[in-house]
Design a protein around this motif. Structure first.
Motif, PDB file in Angstrom:
ATOM      1  N   TYR A 167      -9.716  12.332  -1.119  1.00 11.12           N
ATOM      2  CA  TYR A 167      -9.591  12.128  -2.426  1.00 11.12           C
ATOM      3  C   TYR A 167      -7.722  11.426  -2.293  1.00 11.12           C
ATOM      4  CZ  TYR A 167      -7.082  12.733  -6.985  1.00 11.12           C
ATOM      5  OH  TYR A 167      -6.029  12.442  -8.203  1.00 11.12           O
ATOM      6  N   THR A 168      -8.077  10.395  -2.120  1.00 15.71           N
ATOM      7  CA  THR A 168      -6.102   9.742  -2.184  1.00 15.71           C
ATOM      8  C   THR A 168      -5.650   9.962  -3.800  1.00 15.71           C
ATOM      9  OG1 THR A 168      -6.674   7.427  -2.033  1.00 15.71           O
ATOM     10  CG2 THR A 168      -7.173   8.964  -0.771  1.00 15.71           C
ATOM     11  N   ALA A 169      -4.718  10.170  -3.690  1.00 16.58           N
ATOM     12  CA  ALA A 169      -3.115   9.234  -4.707  1.00 16.58           C
ATOM     13  C   ALA A 169      -2.340   8.627  -3.782  1.00 16.58           C
ATOM     14  CB  ALA A 169      -2.930  10.631  -5.532  1.00 16.58           C
ATOM     15  N   HIS A 170      -1.912   7.696  -4.831  1.00 16.74           N
ATOM     16  CA  HIS A 170      -0.430   6.809  -3.815  1.00 16.74           C
ATOM     17  C   HIS A 170       0.001   5.658  -5.148  1.00 16.74           C
ATOM     18  CE1 HIS A 170      -2.567   3.312  -3.943  1.00 16.74           C
ATOM     19  NE2 HIS A 170      -3.852   3.284  -3.451  1.00 16.74           N
ATOM     20  N   THR A 171       1.524   5.968  -5.522  1.00 22.24           N
ATOM     21  CA  THR A 171       2.165   4.571  -5.223  1.00 22.24           C
ATOM     22  C   THR A 171       3.174   4.371  -4.558  1.00 22.24           C
ATOM     23  OG1 THR A 171       3.787   6.177  -6.282  1.00 22.24           O
ATOM     24  CG2 THR A 171       2.094   6.614  -7.782  1.00 22.24           C
ATOM     25  N   ARG A 172       4.660   3.599  -4.867  1.00 20.43           N
ATOM     26  CA  ARG A 172       4.782   3.165  -4.273  1.00 20.43           C
ATOM     27  C   ARG A 172       5.805   4.321  -3.414  1.00 20.43           C
ATOM     28  NH1 ARG A 172       8.073  -0.785  -7.823  1.00 20.43           N
ATOM     29  NH2 ARG A 172       6.558   0.229  -9.747  1.00 20.43           N
ATOM     30  N   GLY A 173       5.929   5.636  -4.358  1.00 18.69           N
ATOM     31  CA  GLY A 173       7.051   6.490  -3.539  1.00 18.69           C
ATOM     32  C   GLY A 173       6.307   7.811  -3.432  1.00 18.69           C
ATOM     33  N   TYR A 174       5.191   7.299  -3.533  1.00 18.14           N
ATOM     34  CA  TYR A 174       4.313   9.284  -3.528  1.00 18.14           C
ATOM     35  C   TYR A 174       2.766   8.370  -3.078  1.00 18.14           C
ATOM     36  CZ  TYR A 174       1.351  12.464  -5.133  1.00 18.14           C
ATOM     37  OH  TYR A 174       0.315  13.829  -5.369  1.00 18.14           O
ATOM     38  N   HIS A 175       2.730  10.070  -1.812  1.00 18.76           N
ATOM     39  CA  HIS A 175       0.910   9.240  -1.326  1.00 18.76           C
ATOM     40  C   HIS A 175       0.674  10.813  -0.949  1.00 18.76           C
ATOM     41  CE1 HIS A 175      -2.138   7.591   1.888  1.00 18.76           C
ATOM     42  NE2 HIS A 175      -1.765   8.459   2.697  1.00 18.76           N
ATOM     43  N   GLN A 176      -1.130  10.741  -0.982  1.00 20.21           N
ATOM     44  CA  GLN A 176      -1.576  12.307  -0.697  1.00 20.21           C
ATOM     45  C   GLN A 176      -2.679  12.228  -0.677  1.00 20.21           C
ATOM     46  OE1 GLN A 176      -1.354  16.210  -3.576  1.00 20.21           O
ATOM     47  NE2 GLN A 176      -3.118  15.292  -4.066  1.00 20.21           N
ATOM     48  N   ILE A 185     -11.891  16.756   2.960  1.00 20.13           N
ATOM     49  CA  ILE A 185     -12.601  17.589   3.307  1.00 20.13           C
ATOM     50  C   ILE A 185     -13.918  17.940   4.287  1.00 20.13           C
ATOM     51  CG2 ILE A 185     -13.640  19.925   1.754  1.00 20.13           C
ATOM     52  CD1 ILE A 185     -12.105  19.766  -1.006  1.00 20.13           C
ATOM     53  N   GLU A 186     -14.337  18.815   4.688  1.00 16.66           N
ATOM     54  CA  GLU A 186     -15.173  18.853   5.886  1.00 16.66           C
ATOM     55  C   GLU A 186     -15.497  19.390   7.346  1.00 16.66           C
ATOM     56  OE1 GLU A 186     -16.336  14.594   8.836  1.00 16.66           O
ATOM     57  OE2 GLU A 186     -14.344  14.908   8.779  1.00 16.66           O
ATOM     58  N   ASN A 187     -16.744  20.462   6.529  1.00 17.22           N
ATOM     59  CA  ASN A 187     -17.118  21.519   7.258  1.00 17.22           C
ATOM     60  C   ASN A 187     -15.946  22.822   7.663  1.00 17.22           C
ATOM     61  OD1 ASN A 187     -19.187  20.065   8.598  1.00 17.22           O
ATOM     62  ND2 ASN A 187     -17.550  19.043  10.538  1.00 17.22           N
ATOM     63  N   LYS A 188     -15.980  22.888   5.812  1.00 14.29           N
ATOM     64  CA  LYS A 188     -15.118  24.559   5.176  1.00 14.29           C
ATOM     65  C   LYS A 188     -13.523  24.011   5.424  1.00 14.29           C
ATOM     66  CE  LYS A 188     -18.935  27.056   5.394  1.00 14.29           C
ATOM     67  NZ  LYS A 188     -19.187  28.829   5.803  1.00 14.29           N
ATOM     68  N   LEU A 189     -13.372  22.963   5.981  1.00 10.90           N
ATOM     69  CA  LEU A 189     -12.024  22.841   6.347  1.00 10.90           C
ATOM     70  C   LEU A 189     -11.141  21.284   5.588  1.00 10.90           C
ATOM     71  CD1 LEU A 189     -11.903  22.168  10.109  1.00 10.90           C
ATOM     72  CD2 LEU A 189     -11.038  24.534   9.368  1.00 10.90           C
ATOM     73  N   VAL A 190      -9.614  21.967   5.338  1.00 13.91           N
ATOM     74  CA  VAL A 190      -9.003  20.659   4.115  1.00 13.91           C
ATOM     75  C   VAL A 190      -7.980  20.221   5.269  1.00 13.91           C
ATOM     76  CG1 VAL A 190      -8.346  22.208   2.825  1.00 13.91           C
ATOM     77  CG2 VAL A 190      -8.784  20.029   2.139  1.00 13.91           C
ATOM     78  N   SER A 191      -8.296  19.358   5.063  1.00 11.98           N
ATOM     79  CA  SER A 191      -6.851  18.325   5.586  1.00 11.98           C
ATOM     80  C   SER A 191      -6.344  17.710   4.415  1.00 11.98           C
ATOM     81  CB  SER A 191      -7.176  17.220   6.454  1.00 11.98           C
ATOM     82  OG  SER A 191      -7.683  17.760   7.891  1.00 11.98           O
ATOM     83  N   VAL A 192      -4.617  18.059   4.025  1.00 11.50           N
ATOM     84  CA  VAL A 192      -3.966  17.883   3.212  1.00 11.50           C
ATOM     85  C   VAL A 192      -3.054  16.858   3.961  1.00 11.50           C
ATOM     86  CG1 VAL A 192      -1.826  18.491   1.144  1.00 11.50           C
ATOM     87  CG2 VAL A 192      -4.821  19.571   1.562  1.00 11.50           C
ATOM     88  N   LYS A 193      -2.443  15.558   3.671  1.00 10.27           N
ATOM     89  CA  LYS A 193      -0.797  15.173   4.018  1.00 10.27           C
ATOM     90  C   LYS A 193      -0.477  14.593   2.955  1.00 10.27           C
ATOM     91  CE  LYS A 193      -0.623  10.355   7.198  1.00 10.27           C
ATOM     92  NZ  LYS A 193      -1.780   9.658   7.628  1.00 10.27           N
ATOM     93  N   LYS A 194       0.653  14.300   2.970  1.00 11.17           N
ATOM     94  CA  LYS A 194       1.868  14.024   1.435  1.00 11.17           C
ATOM     95  C   LYS A 194       2.860  12.940   1.915  1.00 11.17           C
ATOM     96  CE  LYS A 194       1.134  18.106  -1.276  1.00 11.17           C
ATOM     97  NZ  LYS A 194       0.414  17.506  -2.895  1.00 11.17           N
ATOM     98  N   ASP A 195       2.655  12.887   3.106  1.00  8.66           N
ATOM     99  CA  ASP A 195       3.500  11.600   3.329  1.00  8.66           C
ATOM    100  C   ASP A 195       2.521  10.609   4.236  1.00  8.66           C
ATOM    101  OD1 ASP A 195       5.154   9.907   3.637  1.00  8.66           O
ATOM    102  OD2 ASP A 195       7.070  11.013   3.909  1.00  8.66           O
ATOM    103  N   ARG A 196       2.850   9.655   4.157  1.00  9.10           N
ATOM    104  CA  ARG A 196       1.935   8.103   4.703  1.00  9.10           C
ATOM    105  C   ARG A 196       2.212   8.454   6.332  1.00  9.10           C
ATOM    106  NH1 ARG A 196       3.564   5.531   0.405  1.00  9.10           N
ATOM    107  NH2 ARG A 196       0.985   4.616  -0.889  1.00  9.10           N
ATOM    108  N   LYS A 197       3.928   8.789   6.743  1.00 12.57           N
ATOM    109  CA  LYS A 197       3.832   9.293   7.931  1.00 12.57           C
ATOM    110  C   LYS A 197       3.853  10.608   9.074  1.00 12.57           C
ATOM    111  CE  LYS A 197       7.464   5.814   7.156  1.00 12.57           C
ATOM    112  NZ  LYS A 197       8.533   5.512   7.248  1.00 12.57           N
ATOM    113  N   GLU A 198       3.745  11.403   7.830  1.00 17.56           N
ATOM    114  CA  GLU A 198       3.662  12.843   8.692  1.00 17.56           C
ATOM    115  C   GLU A 198       2.019  13.335   8.917  1.00 17.56           C
ATOM    116  OE1 GLU A 198       2.396  15.859   5.278  1.00 17.56           O
ATOM    117  OE2 GLU A 198       5.108  15.735   4.940  1.00 17.56           O
ATOM    118  N   GLU A 199       1.910  14.060   9.287  1.00 19.90           N
ATOM    119  CA  GLU A 199       0.239  14.380  10.393  1.00 19.90           C
ATOM    120  C   GLU A 199       0.094  15.632   9.234  1.00 19.90           C
ATOM    121  OE1 GLU A 199      -0.557  14.596  13.035  1.00 19.90           O
ATOM    122  OE2 GLU A 199       0.672  12.675  13.979  1.00 19.90           O
ATOM    123  N   ALA A 200      -1.356  15.601   9.291  1.00 20.50           N
ATOM    124  CA  ALA A 200      -2.442  16.095   8.559  1.00 20.50           C
ATOM    125  C   ALA A 200      -2.029  17.942   8.737  1.00 20.50           C
ATOM    126  CB  ALA A 200      -3.479  15.283   7.666  1.00 20.50           C
TER     127      ALA A 200
END
Length: 154
Positions: A32-41, A45-60
């Protein structure tokens, strides 16, 4: 010979009447992705794990999904018509004038990619609203867990 063919037909027809097997989320990857010019999420979800990334540059940030949440997600995944995903229409058009982030749901299942049309973040098509809401709840939980960890590490 007749007995053998009758037995074969009984088994063959019996298997044919079982209907479609349920989709197995264990072999799926949900993005699932959501983005605008100043926002990125980005939520994966895979194998009972969820990875969340709140910024284009940061690690999930990866966390394990709780059993109750996983069971609910499995149920919602099985209710989702993957073939219909590309045909779903967004109920709102706020993303056209920067009123909402542009969101997409992509599911990779059994080697095939199923992708929704773009829709407004927070306003998914009715047919996938429950699963999208559940997916986004993991990002909210992740935020709360990070705040709790920061607060208690001081």
């Amino acid at each position: 010979m007749k007995l053998l063919s009758l037995l074969f037909l009984t088994i063959f027809l019996g298997k044919g009447c079982e209907g479609n097997p349920k989709q197995n989320i264990e072999t799926a990857k949900i993005i699932y992705t959501a983005h605008t010019r100043g926002y990125h999420q980005e939520i994966i979800i895979e194998n009972k794990l969820v990875s969340v990334k709140k910024d284009r540059k940061e690690e999930a940030v990866q966390t394990k999904i709780k059993d109750a949440d996983w069971k609910e997600l499995v149920r919602l995944f099985q209710e989702t018509d993957l073939e219909e995903l590309k045909e779903l229409k967004s109920p709102t058009e706020k993303r056209f004038y920067d009123g909402a982030a542009i969101a997409n749901l992509t599911i990779i299942y059994e080697g095939k990619i199923y992708e929704s049309q773009s829709f407004d973040h927070g306003f998914p098509p009715v047919e996938i609203k429950k699963i999208v809401t559940k997916i986004n709840s993991f990002a909210k939980q992740n935020n709360e867990d990070q705040r709790y960890t920061r607060r208690n590490s001081r």
